[in-house]
Design a protein around this motif. Structure first.
Motif, short mmCIF file in Angstrom:
data_model
loop_
_atom_site.label_atom_id
_atom_site.label_comp_id
_atom_site.label_asym_id
_atom_site.label_seq_id
_atom_site.Cartn_x
_atom_site.Cartn_y
_atom_site.Cartn_z
N LEU A 192 44.03 37.31 15.39
CA LEU A 192 43.91 38.87 15.63
C LEU A 192 42.76 39.33 15.96
CD1 LEU A 192 46.50 39.45 12.70
CD2 LEU A 192 47.09 39.35 14.97
N ARG A 193 41.57 38.68 15.29
CA ARG A 193 40.14 39.15 15.56
C ARG A 193 39.61 38.50 16.69
NH1 ARG A 193 43.31 39.74 10.97
NH2 ARG A 193 42.17 40.90 9.56
N ARG A 194 40.31 37.54 17.27
CA ARG A 194 39.77 36.98 18.56
C ARG A 194 40.46 37.83 19.93
NH1 ARG A 194 40.92 31.78 17.44
NH2 ARG A 194 38.86 31.55 16.28
N PHE A 195 41.46 38.34 19.80
CA PHE A 195 42.18 38.99 20.95
C PHE A 195 42.29 40.30 20.55
CE2 PHE A 195 43.54 34.56 20.88
CZ PHE A 195 42.90 33.85 21.87
N GLY A 196 41.85 41.25 21.15
CA GLY A 196 42.08 42.60 20.84
C GLY A 196 42.12 43.20 19.61
N THR A 197 40.94 42.77 18.70
CA THR A 197 40.77 43.17 17.41
C THR A 197 40.63 44.71 17.31
OG1 THR A 197 39.63 42.62 15.21
CG2 THR A 197 38.18 43.01 17.28
N VAL A 198 41.02 45.38 16.25
CA VAL A 198 40.83 46.69 15.97
C VAL A 198 40.69 46.75 14.45
CG1 VAL A 198 42.39 47.38 17.70
CG2 VAL A 198 43.33 47.18 15.63
N PRO A 199 39.95 47.93 14.15
CA PRO A 199 39.85 48.25 12.70
C PRO A 199 41.45 48.65 12.17
CG PRO A 199 38.89 50.18 14.08
CD PRO A 199 39.35 48.90 14.93
N HIS A 200 41.67 48.21 10.97
CA HIS A 200 42.88 48.38 10.45
C HIS A 200 42.91 48.25 8.82
CE1 HIS A 200 42.79 44.10 11.17
NE2 HIS A 200 44.08 44.10 10.39
N SER A 201 43.86 48.86 8.41
CA SER A 201 43.97 49.20 6.76
C SER A 201 45.42 49.21 6.32
CB SER A 201 43.29 50.54 6.70
OG SER A 201 41.96 50.71 6.85
N GLY A 202 45.43 49.06 5.03
CA GLY A 202 46.73 48.97 4.57
C GLY A 202 46.63 48.83 2.96
N PHE A 203 48.02 49.17 2.39
CA PHE A 203 47.94 48.93 0.98
C PHE A 203 49.40 48.45 0.26
CE2 PHE A 203 48.82 53.54 1.57
CZ PHE A 203 50.11 53.52 0.84
N GLY A 204 49.50 48.36 -0.97
CA GLY A 204 50.64 47.60 -1.30
C GLY A 204 50.77 48.60 -2.86
N LEU A 205 52.21 49.13 -2.95
CA LEU A 205 52.54 49.94 -4.20
C LEU A 205 53.33 48.80 -4.68
CD1 LEU A 205 53.06 52.60 -5.66
CD2 LEU A 205 54.94 53.00 -4.36
N GLY A 206 53.51 48.64 -5.89
CA GLY A 206 54.28 47.87 -6.75
C GLY A 206 55.46 48.97 -7.01
N LEU A 207 56.54 48.73 -6.68
CA LEU A 207 57.82 49.59 -6.91
C LEU A 207 58.11 49.84 -8.52
CD1 LEU A 207 60.18 51.27 -5.64
CD2 LEU A 207 61.73 49.21 -6.00
N GLU A 208 57.98 48.69 -9.13
CA GLU A 208 58.27 48.72 -10.55
C GLU A 208 57.48 49.68 -11.35
OE1 GLU A 208 58.48 46.16 -8.78
OE2 GLU A 208 60.79 45.94 -8.84
N ARG A 209 55.95 49.53 -10.93
CA ARG A 209 54.88 50.34 -11.56
C ARG A 209 55.06 51.86 -11.18
NH1 ARG A 209 49.52 46.65 -11.74
NH2 ARG A 209 50.54 44.85 -12.62
#
Ligand code: 4AD
Ligand code: MG
Length: 463
Positions: free
Chosen positions: A420-437
């Motif tokens: 993914l970093r070798r071909f057309g890499t882009v800055p990107h971000s994400g997160f995880g929410l714990g449903l039970e929390r």
């Protein structure tokens, strides 16, 4: 006659309607006037509907007067305006049919208040208790709200795999998936020969759908996963499950700031929707579980989350004058007591901490120019602590590979992730929410085991 839910029958618009109701009896009370009140619940809403069963009904003596808590019944009758306080309507029964008896001598869920510990031992019956009905409806509301939010924002719902060969969090807390017979494991020398296993390699239950979400974000822009997640961590706390549900949005061309903005807007939306759509259930939580349940959510909707770098947070903790059990110094992992100080004492609202030491965080987080910290962010809330964890991802191949080596990962097996970093890499971000929390925070419930239908924790998987 039409089958309706208790929720419908409780509305004033239903007055005058002939209805069929089906559900479970909460209580029966006989009046001196020779008739009975039956409180019926079918789970469609928090409240019960009151049924008036006259002594003249053909099975009054033989059956109706024997009805006890837990009995399932069908009631036919007319919805009337109720003279009683606290309810708009009631149903005058024309027929009451017992579907299934519940012997009062042995039915485990009596009218009295049971402890949550006891109710966990009857997980097959506890959804009939007020608290668990309310939790289930709020959990459903939150789930719908999650989909609505991301769908309205143009995200694509991605189904990431549950069986995986890679350890996303690099923490090694994974459940193994295998069809090998534990009594006769094939060996090649001293090593297990996984080429004979089902997938021809070691496989596990996923700890996160993030790596797969990155693949799709780097093609479709904005995606989110929402699925079961597994962690074999042996922690017996009120905030940990071995099986929980996580929501993981992943966005191309998002930096950490965009990521924090999204997380804040997202969490506020969940709180707002619950306030609007579950007022009765929330009022119950206020009355029985946490007096501040509603005001806390209202506070969230109106507030701006505090944003603080890890380094600033360490400074505040050191200056706090608090006696912490775990000493605070730059580089240490924050403990629950530190998180609580920040969210409950210092700011009294959610705090987003960012730019953590690189040594504390997984390989995929983007390294800052100072080389000491990474673009991580955690959303902390009062009482529950960390509810969201996320980051901007490392999009530079050379830096990523250096980080993977640093953490002792096998680069070969992550070849597709590196691509993914070798071909057309882009800055990107994400997160995880714990449903039970999230549900724990919203309802005020003290233990995470009481906000998931069938909790899996060390030693517990009966139901
Ligand atoms: O902080 P975590 O480990 O982050 C990740 O898994 C990232 N891959 C997410 C991402 O960037 N896409 O977990 C995210 C959240 C935590 O903040 C917490 O709410 C919840 O998942 N969580 C748990 N909930 C219940 N029981 C456990 N054992 C949990 N572990 C994490
Ligand atoms: Mg985390």
């Amino acid at each position: 006659m039409e089958k309706v839910s208790v929720a419908i029958a409780r509305q004033t618009e239903s007055i005058g309607r002939k209805v069929i109701l089906q559900g479970w009896v909460r209580t029966r009370r006989d009046s001196k006037g020779g008739f009975s009140f039956i409180e019926l619940n079918d789970g469609s809403c928090f409240g019960n509907i009151q049924i008036i069963a006259d002594g003249g009904l053909p099975n009054y003596e033989s059956e109706i007067k024997r009805i006890s808590t837990g009995t399932s019944v069908e009631v036919r009758g007319e919805v009337r305006e109720s003279p009683a306080k606290g309810q708009a309507t009631e149903v005058q029964a024309e027929r009451v049919t017992v579907i299934g008896w519940a012997d009062p001598e042995t039915y485990p869920l009596q009218k009295k208040q049971h402890s949550f510990e006891y109710l966990r031992t009857i997980a097959h019956l506890r959804p009939r208790a007020n608290t668990f009905g309310a939790v289930a409806r709020v959990r459903n509301c939150v789930s719908r709200s999650i989909h609505n939010f991301f769908q309205e924002e143009g995200f694509i719902y991605l189904h990431s795999p549950i069986i995986t060969a890679s350890d996303c969090e690099g923490a090694g807390q994974m459940f193994r998936v295998t069809t090998l017979d534990p009594a006769r494991v094939p060996m090649r020398g001293k090593e297990v020969d996984y080429s004979q296993d089902f997938f021809g390699r070691p496989t596990f239950l996923t700890v996160s759908g993030q790596l797969e979400a990155e693949v799709y974000a780097c093609a479709l822009g904005k995606v989110y996963t929402f699925g079961p997640t597994f962690r074999a961590e042996n922690s017996n706390t009120s905030r940990h499950l071995a099986e929980f549900w996580m929501i993981e949005p992943e966005m191309a061309f998002f930096d950490l700031e965009d990521n924090m903005n999204l997380a804040e807007a997202f969490f506020k939306r969940l709180c707002r929707d619950v306030l609007e759509q579950c007022p009765e259930d929330m009022q119950f939580f206020v009355n029985r579980i946490d007096k501040t349940a509603i005001s806390t959510l209202e506070g969230i909707v109106d507030s701006e989350f505090v944003r603080l770098s890890y380094t600033e947070a360490i400074g505040l903790l050191q200056k706090s004058g608090e006696k912490f059990e775990f000493p605070v110094e730059w580089g240490c992992d924050l403990q629950a007591e530190h998180e609580r100080y920040l969210t409950e004492k210092k700011f009294q609202k959610p705090v987003i901490l960012f730019d953590y030491p690189r040594t504390l965080k997984p390989f995929y987080m983007r390294v800052n120019d100072d080389k000491k910290t990474v673009r991580a962010m955690d959303v902390l809330v009062p009482r529950v602590g960390e509810i969201i964890g996320g980051s901007q991802r490392e999009e530079r191949l050379d830096v990523l590979e250096e980080r993977m080596k640093e953490q002792g990962l096998d680069l070969e097996s992550y070849w597709w992730y590196r691509d993914l970093r070798r071909f057309g890499t882009v800055p990107h971000s994400g997160f995880g929410l714990g449903l039970e929390r999230a549900v724990q925070f919203i309802t005020g419930m003290a233990n995470i085991r009481d906000v998931i239908p069938f909790p899996r924790t060390p030693g517990n998987a009966e139901f």
